[in-house]
Scaffold this motif. Structure first.
Motif, PDB file in Angstrom:
ATOM      1  N   LYS A  47      25.014   1.750  -8.707  1.00  0.00           N
ATOM      2  CA  LYS A  47      25.693   2.994  -9.071  1.00  0.00           C
ATOM      3  C   LYS A  47      24.842   3.803 -10.069  1.00  0.00           C
ATOM      4  CE  LYS A  47      30.435   1.284  -8.474  1.00  0.00           C
ATOM      5  NZ  LYS A  47      31.745   1.065  -9.151  1.00  0.00           N
ATOM      6  N   PRO A  48      24.950   5.127 -10.034  1.00  0.00           N
ATOM      7  CA  PRO A  48      24.198   5.943 -10.994  1.00  0.00           C
ATOM      8  C   PRO A  48      24.570   5.594 -12.428  1.00  0.00           C
ATOM      9  CG  PRO A  48      25.094   7.308  -9.237  1.00  0.00           C
ATOM     10  CD  PRO A  48      25.708   5.956  -9.080  1.00  0.00           C
ATOM     11  N   ALA A  49      23.575   5.679 -13.294  1.00  0.00           N
ATOM     12  CA  ALA A  49      23.794   5.435 -14.722  1.00  0.00           C
ATOM     13  C   ALA A  49      23.278   6.636 -15.507  1.00  0.00           C
ATOM     14  CB  ALA A  49      23.089   4.157 -15.161  1.00  0.00           C
ATOM     15  N   LEU A  50      24.175   7.341 -16.174  1.00  0.00           N
ATOM     16  CA  LEU A  50      23.831   8.509 -16.987  1.00  0.00           C
ATOM     17  C   LEU A  50      23.954   8.127 -18.457  1.00  0.00           C
ATOM     18  CD1 LEU A  50      23.242  10.663 -14.902  1.00  0.00           C
ATOM     19  CD2 LEU A  50      25.363   9.538 -14.226  1.00  0.00           C
ATOM     20  N   LEU A  51      23.002   8.558 -19.251  1.00  0.00           N
ATOM     21  CA  LEU A  51      22.928   8.145 -20.655  1.00  0.00           C
ATOM     22  C   LEU A  51      23.032   9.340 -21.603  1.00  0.00           C
ATOM     23  CD1 LEU A  51      22.254   5.940 -22.839  1.00  0.00           C
ATOM     24  CD2 LEU A  51      19.837   6.490 -22.443  1.00  0.00           C
ATOM     25  N   PHE A  52      23.801   9.143 -22.674  1.00  0.00           N
ATOM     26  CA  PHE A  52      23.818  10.062 -23.812  1.00  0.00           C
ATOM     27  C   PHE A  52      23.421   9.275 -25.052  1.00  0.00           C
ATOM     28  CE2 PHE A  52      25.889  11.365 -27.699  1.00  0.00           C
ATOM     29  CZ  PHE A  52      25.583  12.712 -27.791  1.00  0.00           C
ATOM     30  N   VAL A  53      22.555   9.868 -25.882  1.00  0.00           N
ATOM     31  CA  VAL A  53      22.154   9.239 -27.145  1.00  0.00           C
ATOM     32  C   VAL A  53      22.303  10.266 -28.264  1.00  0.00           C
ATOM     33  CG1 VAL A  53      20.308   8.109 -28.439  1.00  0.00           C
ATOM     34  CG2 VAL A  53      20.512   7.715 -25.975  1.00  0.00           C
ATOM     35  N   GLY A  54      23.020   9.902 -29.319  1.00  0.00           N
ATOM     36  CA  GLY A  54      23.188  10.806 -30.451  1.00  0.00           C
ATOM     37  C   GLY A  54      24.525  10.621 -31.129  1.00  0.00           C
ATOM     38  N   ARG A  55      24.810  11.514 -32.069  1.00  0.00           N
ATOM     39  CA  ARG A  55      26.094  11.452 -32.768  1.00  0.00           C
ATOM     40  C   ARG A  55      27.206  11.943 -31.849  1.00  0.00           C
ATOM     41  NH1 ARG A  55      26.829  14.735 -37.061  1.00  0.00           N
ATOM     42  NH2 ARG A  55      25.032  16.041 -36.576  1.00  0.00           N
ATOM     43  N   ALA A  86      13.203  -0.743 -30.004  1.00  0.00           N
ATOM     44  CA  ALA A  86      13.099  -1.401 -28.699  1.00  0.00           C
ATOM     45  C   ALA A  86      14.452  -1.553 -28.013  1.00  0.00           C
ATOM     46  CB  ALA A  86      12.425  -2.759 -28.862  1.00  0.00           C
ATOM     47  N   SER A  87      15.504  -1.820 -28.784  1.00  0.00           N
ATOM     48  CA  SER A  87      16.828  -2.006 -28.167  1.00  0.00           C
ATOM     49  C   SER A  87      17.365  -0.697 -27.608  1.00  0.00           C
ATOM     50  CB  SER A  87      17.813  -2.592 -29.184  1.00  0.00           C
ATOM     51  OG  SER A  87      18.054  -1.693 -30.251  1.00  0.00           O
ATOM     52  N   LEU A  88      16.960   0.436 -28.201  1.00  0.00           N
ATOM     53  CA  LEU A  88      17.335   1.743 -27.657  1.00  0.00           C
ATOM     54  C   LEU A  88      16.474   2.074 -26.445  1.00  0.00           C
ATOM     55  CD1 LEU A  88      18.948   4.363 -27.781  1.00  0.00           C
ATOM     56  CD2 LEU A  88      17.344   5.209 -29.507  1.00  0.00           C
ATOM     57  N   ALA A  89      15.204   1.688 -26.490  1.00  0.00           N
ATOM     58  CA  ALA A  89      14.295   1.972 -25.375  1.00  0.00           C
ATOM     59  C   ALA A  89      14.809   1.353 -24.075  1.00  0.00           C
ATOM     60  CB  ALA A  89      12.898   1.444 -25.695  1.00  0.00           C
ATOM     61  N   THR A  90      15.428   0.182 -24.140  1.00  0.00           N
ATOM     62  CA  THR A  90      15.941  -0.442 -22.915  1.00  0.00           C
ATOM     63  C   THR A  90      17.032   0.413 -22.266  1.00  0.00           C
ATOM     64  OG1 THR A  90      17.568  -1.773 -24.157  1.00  0.00           O
ATOM     65  CG2 THR A  90      15.415  -2.771 -23.732  1.00  0.00           C
ATOM     66  N   LEU A  91      17.820   1.105 -23.075  1.00  0.00           N
ATOM     67  CA  LEU A  91      18.861   1.974 -22.506  1.00  0.00           C
ATOM     68  C   LEU A  91      18.245   3.167 -21.806  1.00  0.00           C
ATOM     69  CD1 LEU A  91      21.606   1.972 -25.307  1.00  0.00           C
ATOM     70  CD2 LEU A  91      21.445   0.525 -23.280  1.00  0.00           C
ATOM     71  N   TYR A  92      17.201   3.756 -22.398  1.00  0.00           N
ATOM     72  CA  TYR A  92      16.501   4.839 -21.705  1.00  0.00           C
ATOM     73  C   TYR A  92      15.927   4.333 -20.381  1.00  0.00           C
ATOM     74  CZ  TYR A  92      16.387   7.584 -26.107  1.00  0.00           C
ATOM     75  OH  TYR A  92      16.701   8.303 -27.237  1.00  0.00           O
ATOM     76  N   GLN A  93      15.341   3.150 -20.403  1.00  0.00           N
ATOM     77  CA  GLN A  93      14.667   2.611 -19.214  1.00  0.00           C
ATOM     78  C   GLN A  93      15.643   2.359 -18.068  1.00  0.00           C
ATOM     79  OE1 GLN A  93      12.852  -0.836 -20.940  1.00  0.00           O
ATOM     80  NE2 GLN A  93      11.126   0.288 -21.822  1.00  0.00           N
ATOM     81  N   LEU A  94      16.853   1.927 -18.374  1.00  0.00           N
ATOM     82  CA  LEU A  94      17.796   1.594 -17.293  1.00  0.00           C
ATOM     83  C   LEU A  94      18.511   2.815 -16.725  1.00  0.00           C
ATOM     84  CD1 LEU A  94      20.978   1.741 -18.411  1.00  0.00           C
ATOM     85  CD2 LEU A  94      20.319  -0.369 -19.557  1.00  0.00           C
ATOM     86  N   ALA A  95      18.469   3.936 -17.438  1.00  0.00           N
ATOM     87  CA  ALA A  95      19.231   5.115 -17.030  1.00  0.00           C
ATOM     88  C   ALA A  95      18.509   5.921 -15.957  1.00  0.00           C
ATOM     89  CB  ALA A  95      19.503   5.998 -18.239  1.00  0.00           C
ATOM     90  N   ASP A  96      19.300   6.611 -15.133  1.00  0.00           N
ATOM     91  CA  ASP A  96      18.733   7.576 -14.185  1.00  0.00           C
ATOM     92  C   ASP A  96      18.332   8.858 -14.906  1.00  0.00           C
ATOM     93  OD1 ASP A  96      19.024   6.301 -11.509  1.00  0.00           O
ATOM     94  OD2 ASP A  96      21.142   6.242 -12.095  1.00  0.00           O
ATOM     95  N   PHE A  97      19.184   9.317 -15.823  1.00  0.00           N
ATOM     96  CA  PHE A  97      18.917  10.540 -16.580  1.00  0.00           C
ATOM     97  C   PHE A  97      19.523  10.431 -17.972  1.00  0.00           C
ATOM     98  CE2 PHE A  97      19.164  11.948 -12.141  1.00  0.00           C
ATOM     99  CZ  PHE A  97      17.942  12.602 -12.004  1.00  0.00           C
ATOM    100  N   LEU A  98      18.891  11.113 -18.917  1.00  0.00           N
ATOM    101  CA  LEU A  98      19.527  11.406 -20.197  1.00  0.00           C
ATOM    102  C   LEU A  98      20.239  12.743 -20.025  1.00  0.00           C
ATOM    103  CD1 LEU A  98      19.750  10.730 -23.346  1.00  0.00           C
ATOM    104  CD2 LEU A  98      17.911  12.407 -23.609  1.00  0.00           C
ATOM    105  N   VAL A  99      21.522  12.794 -20.375  1.00  0.00           N
ATOM    106  CA  VAL A  99      22.305  14.023 -20.242  1.00  0.00           C
ATOM    107  C   VAL A  99      22.685  14.483 -21.642  1.00  0.00           C
ATOM    108  CG1 VAL A  99      24.356  15.090 -19.235  1.00  0.00           C
ATOM    109  CG2 VAL A  99      23.177  13.250 -18.009  1.00  0.00           C
TER     110      VAL A  99
END
Length: 392
Positions: free
Chosen positions: A221-229, A278-291
């Motif tokens: 399934k698609p995985a969309l990521l948000f990072v921030g406050r 590094a623990s944040l980098a894994t989330l970027y790596q697994l995502a299809d897009f940062l939104v």
């Protein structure tokens, strides 16, 4: 302490003393303080750095840097205003600290201690480098929106005008202040760096599936990521609408704040707190897009980190304007905070998900990040700037 006495003290030190001022320390996990930490780490070989910030979070332990947390009240942050106010006793100490320093580096003018520090440094004859990250913010609340615009055009114009050198991290923010500010020296545009040793693509495409499984996600399934406050100006209300419109997509959130997605009670929402490095980098790596449907920002560090990991970005047009044009890597969307259009965002994301050039796109993202952003290069620029101001 007199100006001449402070000069005599500085000549007895092995390295010039640099006073660094930020609103928070990097453990607060905001982009501004993380940028300050990255630069300070690389400047510590040339400067005796004393770093003052609010005591809301633990200070970093960095060789060559003396952190002096300042007692502060931070009650406004829960209302979306990260504006810590130091105790009066610490404000009095600030003058002494400035007098004992050779040069100041301040990140964003708008915080109370910074508003005092810049004119004090001017009076004491200390050069100030001001790195300005943000400009106007289109808050949905018209009162907040107009207050900030008034502050930028009054106090901001004054603070930037009397600083020895202003450095902008975004051409959009730079252009905004240039419209009404007379600078001491021509302002500079220096984008933030990114640590490509930490934020790097996953070595093999199959690793992305393994990363998803290890984080409790479905690889199919698609995985969309948000990072921030988790605040309004980062686009959380719009993201919530999109979550409800696409229950078959996996929506991943890394951050913290009052608009916590874990309270939405949606089975397709996954939330992580405390991720960095590094623990944040894994989330970027697994995502299809940062939104990132944000507004009122410079150029968020998370965009650079995501691209360095090979993950393309879908972002508001206003935020995209804070950095270079990166066709194929960064997709800007026209976004009106007062009247957001979640259906349009969904349509763009679906179109990007259905492209057959995902691998090529991820490779291009990582290449562009390496070409455009480097902490070591940025630190070298700051070293030259600081040395030049000290020698004037």
């Amino acid at each position: 302490m007199s100006f001449m006495a402070s000069r005599e003290i500085s000549t007895r030190r092995e390295k010039p003393r640099l006073l660094l001022l930020t609103h928070y320390y990097p453990s607060h996990r905001g982009g501004v303080e993380i940028v300050a930490g990255q630069l300070a780490t690389r400047l510590a070989d040339c400067y005796d750095i004393h770093w003052l910030a609010a005591d809301c979070d633990p200070p970093p332990d960095i060789s060559g840097i003396t952190c002096i947390p300042q007692r502060a009240w931070n009650g406004l942050e829960k209302h979306g205003l990260p504006w810590p106010i130091w105790s009066l006793r610490n404000w009095w100490r600030l003058k002494k600290t400035i007098a004992e320093s050779d040069i100041l580096h301040i990140h964003d003018f708008i915080y109370p201690a910074h508003l005092l520090a810049i004119p004090l440094a001017k009076i004491l004859g200390k050069p100030v480098v001001l790195t300005q990250h943000i400009g106007d913010i289109e808050y949905r609340n018209p009162a907040l929106r107009n207050i900030l615009k008034t502050i930028n055009r009054s106090f901001g114009r004054w603070m930037l005008g009397i600083s020895s050198q202003v450095v902008f991290i975004s051409p959009r923010v730079k252009a905004g202040f240039e419209a009404y500010t007379r600078f001491t020296s021509p302002p500079l545009y220096w984008p933030n760096g990114v640590d490509s040793r930490v934020f790097t693509p996953s070595p093999f495409p199959t690793n992305r599936n393994q990363l998803r499984e290890s984080h409790g996600l479905d690889p199919t399934k698609p995985a969309l990521l948000f990072v921030g406050r988790f605040v309004e100006r980062k686009g959380l209300p719009l993201l919530r609408q999109m979550v409800e419109m696409r229950p078959n997509w996996q929506w991943c959130f890394a951050g913290w704040g009052p608009l916590d997605p874990s309270t939405w009670q949606q089975p397709n929402v996954f939330v992580w707190e405390g991720r960095q490095g590094a623990s944040l980098a894994t989330l970027y790596q697994l995502a299809d897009f940062l939104v990132l449907p944000s507004h009122g920002e410079g150029f968020p560090l998370v965009i650079q980190e995501s691209l360095a990991c090979g993950t393309p970005v879908i972002v508001s047009e206003e935020t995209a304007a804070g950095g270079p044009a990166l066709p194929g890597c960064m997709t800007p969307i026209v976004h009106t905070p007062k009247n957001p259009d979640p259906a349009h965002w969904i349509s763009v994301i679906e179109h990007r998900l259905n492209t057959d050039k995902q691998a090529e796109c991820r490779r291009l993202c990582a290449e562009k990040a390496k070409q455009n952003w480097c902490w070591d290069t940025l630190a070298t620029n700051y070293k030259k700037l600081l040395a030049g101001l000290l020698n004037d």
